[in-house]
Design an enzyme around this catalytic site. Structure first.
Site, PDB file in Angstrom:
ATOM      1  N   TYR A  48      25.037  21.951  19.269  1.00 23.25           N
ATOM      2  CA  TYR A  48      24.900  21.381  20.615  1.00 23.25           C
ATOM      3  C   TYR A  48      26.272  20.974  21.137  1.00 23.25           C
ATOM      4  O   TYR A  48      27.052  20.352  20.404  1.00 23.25           O
ATOM      5  CB  TYR A  48      23.996  20.135  20.588  1.00 23.25           C
ATOM      6  CG  TYR A  48      22.690  20.387  21.301  1.00 23.25           C
ATOM      7  CD1 TYR A  48      22.670  20.593  22.677  1.00 23.25           C
ATOM      8  CD2 TYR A  48      21.492  20.459  20.607  1.00 23.25           C
ATOM      9  CE1 TYR A  48      21.484  20.863  23.338  1.00 23.25           C
ATOM     10  CE2 TYR A  48      20.304  20.721  21.255  1.00 23.25           C
ATOM     11  CZ  TYR A  48      20.303  20.927  22.628  1.00 23.25           C
ATOM     12  OH  TYR A  48      19.136  21.195  23.281  1.00 23.25           O
ATOM     13  N   GLU A  92      26.828  19.746  24.728  1.00 20.01           N
ATOM     14  CA  GLU A  92      26.705  19.332  26.140  1.00 20.01           C
ATOM     15  C   GLU A  92      28.009  18.709  26.629  1.00 20.01           C
ATOM     16  O   GLU A  92      28.594  17.868  25.946  1.00 20.01           O
ATOM     17  CB  GLU A  92      25.571  18.325  26.281  1.00 20.01           C
ATOM     18  CG  GLU A  92      24.204  18.972  26.296  1.00 20.01           C
ATOM     19  CD  GLU A  92      23.089  17.970  26.496  1.00 20.01           C
ATOM     20  OE1 GLU A  92      23.363  16.753  26.498  1.00 20.01           O
ATOM     21  OE2 GLU A  92      21.944  18.404  26.659  1.00 20.01           O
ATOM     22  N   ASP A  99      30.071  38.032  44.310  1.00 15.92           N
ATOM     23  CA  ASP A  99      29.317  38.176  43.066  1.00 15.92           C
ATOM     24  C   ASP A  99      29.616  39.577  42.535  1.00 15.92           C
ATOM     25  O   ASP A  99      29.029  40.566  42.977  1.00 15.92           O
ATOM     26  CB  ASP A  99      27.826  37.989  43.325  1.00 15.92           C
ATOM     27  CG  ASP A  99      26.989  38.275  42.081  1.00 15.92           C
ATOM     28  OD1 ASP A  99      27.560  38.602  41.027  1.00 15.92           O
ATOM     29  OD2 ASP A  99      25.755  38.171  42.176  1.00 15.92           O
ATOM     30  N   THR A 120      28.575  38.453  35.799  1.00 17.98           N
ATOM     31  CA  THR A 120      27.911  38.451  34.498  1.00 17.98           C
ATOM     32  C   THR A 120      28.920  38.993  33.486  1.00 17.98           C
ATOM     33  O   THR A 120      29.912  39.637  33.856  1.00 17.98           O
ATOM     34  CB  THR A 120      26.638  39.317  34.494  1.00 17.98           C
ATOM     35  OG1 THR A 120      26.956  40.621  34.976  1.00 17.98           O
ATOM     36  CG2 THR A 120      25.540  38.710  35.351  1.00 17.98           C
ATOM     37  N   LYS A 133      27.811  43.389  31.525  1.00 17.08           N
ATOM     38  CA  LYS A 133      27.731  44.719  32.141  1.00 17.08           C
ATOM     39  C   LYS A 133      29.043  45.460  31.856  1.00 17.08           C
ATOM     40  O   LYS A 133      29.315  45.800  30.711  1.00 17.08           O
ATOM     41  CB  LYS A 133      27.419  44.573  33.625  1.00 17.08           C
ATOM     42  CG  LYS A 133      26.075  43.861  33.875  1.00 17.08           C
ATOM     43  CD  LYS A 133      25.728  43.802  35.326  1.00 17.08           C
ATOM     44  CE  LYS A 133      24.325  43.296  35.556  1.00 17.08           C
ATOM     45  NZ  LYS A 133      24.203  41.906  35.915  1.00 17.08           N
ATOM     46  N   ARG A 147      25.306  38.667  26.829  1.00 18.12           N
ATOM     47  CA  ARG A 147      24.620  38.313  28.066  1.00 18.12           C
ATOM     48  C   ARG A 147      25.111  36.929  28.490  1.00 18.12           C
ATOM     49  O   ARG A 147      25.166  36.007  27.670  1.00 18.12           O
ATOM     50  CB  ARG A 147      23.098  38.272  27.879  1.00 18.12           C
ATOM     51  CG  ARG A 147      22.521  39.498  27.222  1.00 18.12           C
ATOM     52  CD  ARG A 147      21.036  39.604  27.456  1.00 18.12           C
ATOM     53  NE  ARG A 147      20.791  40.097  28.801  1.00 18.12           N
ATOM     54  CZ  ARG A 147      20.925  41.370  29.168  1.00 18.12           C
ATOM     55  NH1 ARG A 147      21.282  42.285  28.302  1.00 18.12           N
ATOM     56  NH2 ARG A 147      20.695  41.726  30.412  1.00 18.12           N
TER      57      ARG A 147
HETATM   58  C1  LIG Z   1      24.979  41.303  41.513  1.00 16.34           C
HETATM   59  C2  LIG Z   1      24.167  40.598  40.468  1.00 16.34           C
HETATM   60  N1  LIG Z   1      24.133  39.257  40.467  1.00 16.34           N
HETATM   61  C3  LIG Z   1      23.406  38.580  39.560  1.00 16.34           C
HETATM   62  C4  LIG Z   1      22.680  39.233  38.587  1.00 16.34           C
HETATM   63  C5  LIG Z   1      21.800  38.437  37.657  1.00 16.34           C
HETATM   64  O1  LIG Z   1      22.153  38.505  36.349  1.00 16.34           O
HETATM   65  P1  LIG Z   1      21.120  38.155  35.171  1.00 16.34           P
HETATM   66  O2  LIG Z   1      20.161  39.288  35.099  1.00 16.34           O
HETATM   67  O3  LIG Z   1      22.004  38.013  33.985  1.00 16.34           O
HETATM   68  O4  LIG Z   1      20.440  36.858  35.538  1.00 16.34           O
HETATM   69  C6  LIG Z   1      22.713  40.637  38.534  1.00 16.34           C
HETATM   70  C7  LIG Z   1      21.948  41.346  37.488  1.00 16.34           C
HETATM   71  O5  LIG Z   1      21.670  42.494  37.508  1.00 16.34           O
HETATM   72  C8  LIG Z   1      23.457  41.339  39.515  1.00 16.34           C
HETATM   73  O6  LIG Z   1      23.493  42.678  39.549  1.00 16.34           O
END
Ligand SMILES: Cc1ncc(COP(=O)(O)O)c(C=O)c1O
Length: 421
Positions: free
Chosen positions: A55, A57, A202, A229, A232, A238
């Protein structure tokens, strides 16, 4: 003394059988889902390490539990590597995945009911960019922008600007799950400046390609925040990361913990540090260049076979094939047909798709995982040719059997790292 694997086999044969089945599936078929990859064996080892017991936190130097010498060390390493890779002032590496990562940003910087702009789902946006079915979609007032079919499916910045001037959003989100072009950050930033909006990129899909220096970095265009993320194109475990200028540091960190999450998954933070370390090495740039070259080669093979690609092609790692227009098949049938020849992809809506999401018009393909296996342009051409042949005659069992053998032969020559064959 039994290895952990032997213990699992002996003590939980049911679970072990599923693990072996999945290993075999990954080894004998090819993964063309653009959001997936084969992570590094070192990442798998770290994920399965004793860091999962801990843990932690809080943040390094400010934890709510004792025994943090090594957890502090790995989180500091991960943050430093992330800052170096993305050339930014602050990195939060604790988000458990992409969805909580984006939620943490919205909840840090917006009030319920605030207006936010994001790309329409069928044009490439993600569920977390305000889809009505998501909690974030309900909490904020989302205005959607779209691509322009008259401009080869590129983003319609004139419409985006008019909409921004009319609705005065507090934040504009640039970032996609199924947009096969590079992201043009400059126009977003100038529209956002005109209306006083924050800018969030994002880059979940292309985070690795930005880290590897082959696609533009949103911070160079002056963006306020970047989320990505880690599993990918970055090839990590993950997870998610929030990158930002230091003026947002306090709000972001508070929003992730204690705002949204409890104990961070320290095995995942350690594995993220490992993947970021790999991404800092020159070989990662070569990998990223090959991901793009492979995407172009795959797109070329599909176009030559008569496929209709959304936006006419690709400028990143992915492409969206309109299967209804190309082959008279919906995306579900196309996905199942390719599955029958050991190619995994996912069904995908196309812009303003007249068909429903579980039976959409398209499929989405990408090259990060195939490139990780060491496949190059000739293999992309071979895979593209097999796909076209299968999609032209989805009911021909004999031909599908022949194509499956061809794909599996190819896979046998390119073992997936970390996947027992
Ligand atoms: C552009 C984008 N943002 C956020 C996410 C969310 O990621 P997760 O599936 O890990 O929650 C994805 C997942 O495919 C994504 O393509």
């Amino acid at each position: 003394m039994h290895s952990p694997r032997e213990l699992l086999q002996r003590n939980d044969p049911e679970l072990f059988a599923a693990l072996v089945g999945e290993e075999e599936r990954q080894a004998t078929g090819i993964e063309l889902i653009p959001s997936e990859n084969y992570t590094y064996p070192e990442v798998l080892a770290t994920l399965g390490s004793v860091f999962t017991n801990k843990y932690a936190e809080g943040y390094p130097g400010r934890r709510y539990y004792g025994g943090q010498t090594y957890t502090d060390a790995i989180e500091r390493i991960a943050r430093t590597r992330a800052r170096r890779l993305f050339r930014c002032e602050h990195a939060n590496v604790q988000p458990l995945s992409g969805a909580p990562m984006n939620a943490a940003v919205y909840l840090a910087l917006l009030e319920p009911g605030d207006t936010v702009m994001g790309m329409d789902l069928s044009h490439g946006g993600h569920l977390t960019h305000g889809a009505p079915v998501s909690h974030m979609g309900k909490l904020f007032r989302w205005i959607r922008y779209k691509t322009d079919p008259e401009a080869e499916g590129r983003i319609d910045f004139d419409a985006l600007r008019s909409s921004a001037l009319a609705h005065r959003p507090k934040m504009i989100v640039c970032g996609y799950s199924s947009y096969p072009r590079d992201y043009d950050y400059g126009p977003f930033k100038s529209i956002a400046d005109e209306v006083g909006a924050l800018t969030l990129a994002d880059v979940s899909h292309i985070g690795g390609l930005i880290a590897g220096g082959v696609l533009a970095n949103p911070f160079d265009a002056g963006f306020d925040l970047v989320t990505t993320t880690t599993h990918k194109s970055l090839r990590g475990p993950r997870g998610g990361m929030i990158l930002c200028r230091k003026e947002f540091r306090k709000a972001i960190d508070k929003s992730v913990f204690p705002g949204l999450q409890g104990g961070p998954h320290m095995n995942q933070v350690a594995a993220t540090a490992v993947a970021l370390g790999k991404a800092l090495q020159p070989a990662f740039g070569d990998y990223c260049r090959q991901v793009l070259a492979n995407a172009l080669a795959l797109a070329r093979a599909l176009l030559d076979g008569g496929a209709d690609l959304v936006t006419g092609g690709t400028a990143n790692h992915m492409m969206v094939v309109d299967c209804v227009r190309s082959f008279g098949l919906n995306g579900r049938v196309a996905e199942e047909t390719l599955d029958a020849i050991a190619i995994t992809c996912n069904k995908q809506v196309v812009p303003d798709d007249p068909n429903p999401p579980l039976r959409p018009s398209g499929i989405r393909l990408g090259t990060p995982a195939a490139t990780t296996r060491g496949m190059l342009e000739p293999e992309m051409k071979a895979l593209g040719t097999c796909m076209v042949e299968a999609l032209r005659s989805p009911g021909d069992e004999e031909s599908l059997g022949r194509l499956k053998a061809r794909v599996q032969d190819l896979c046998a020559s390119f073992p997936a790292p970390g996947v027992p064959g």
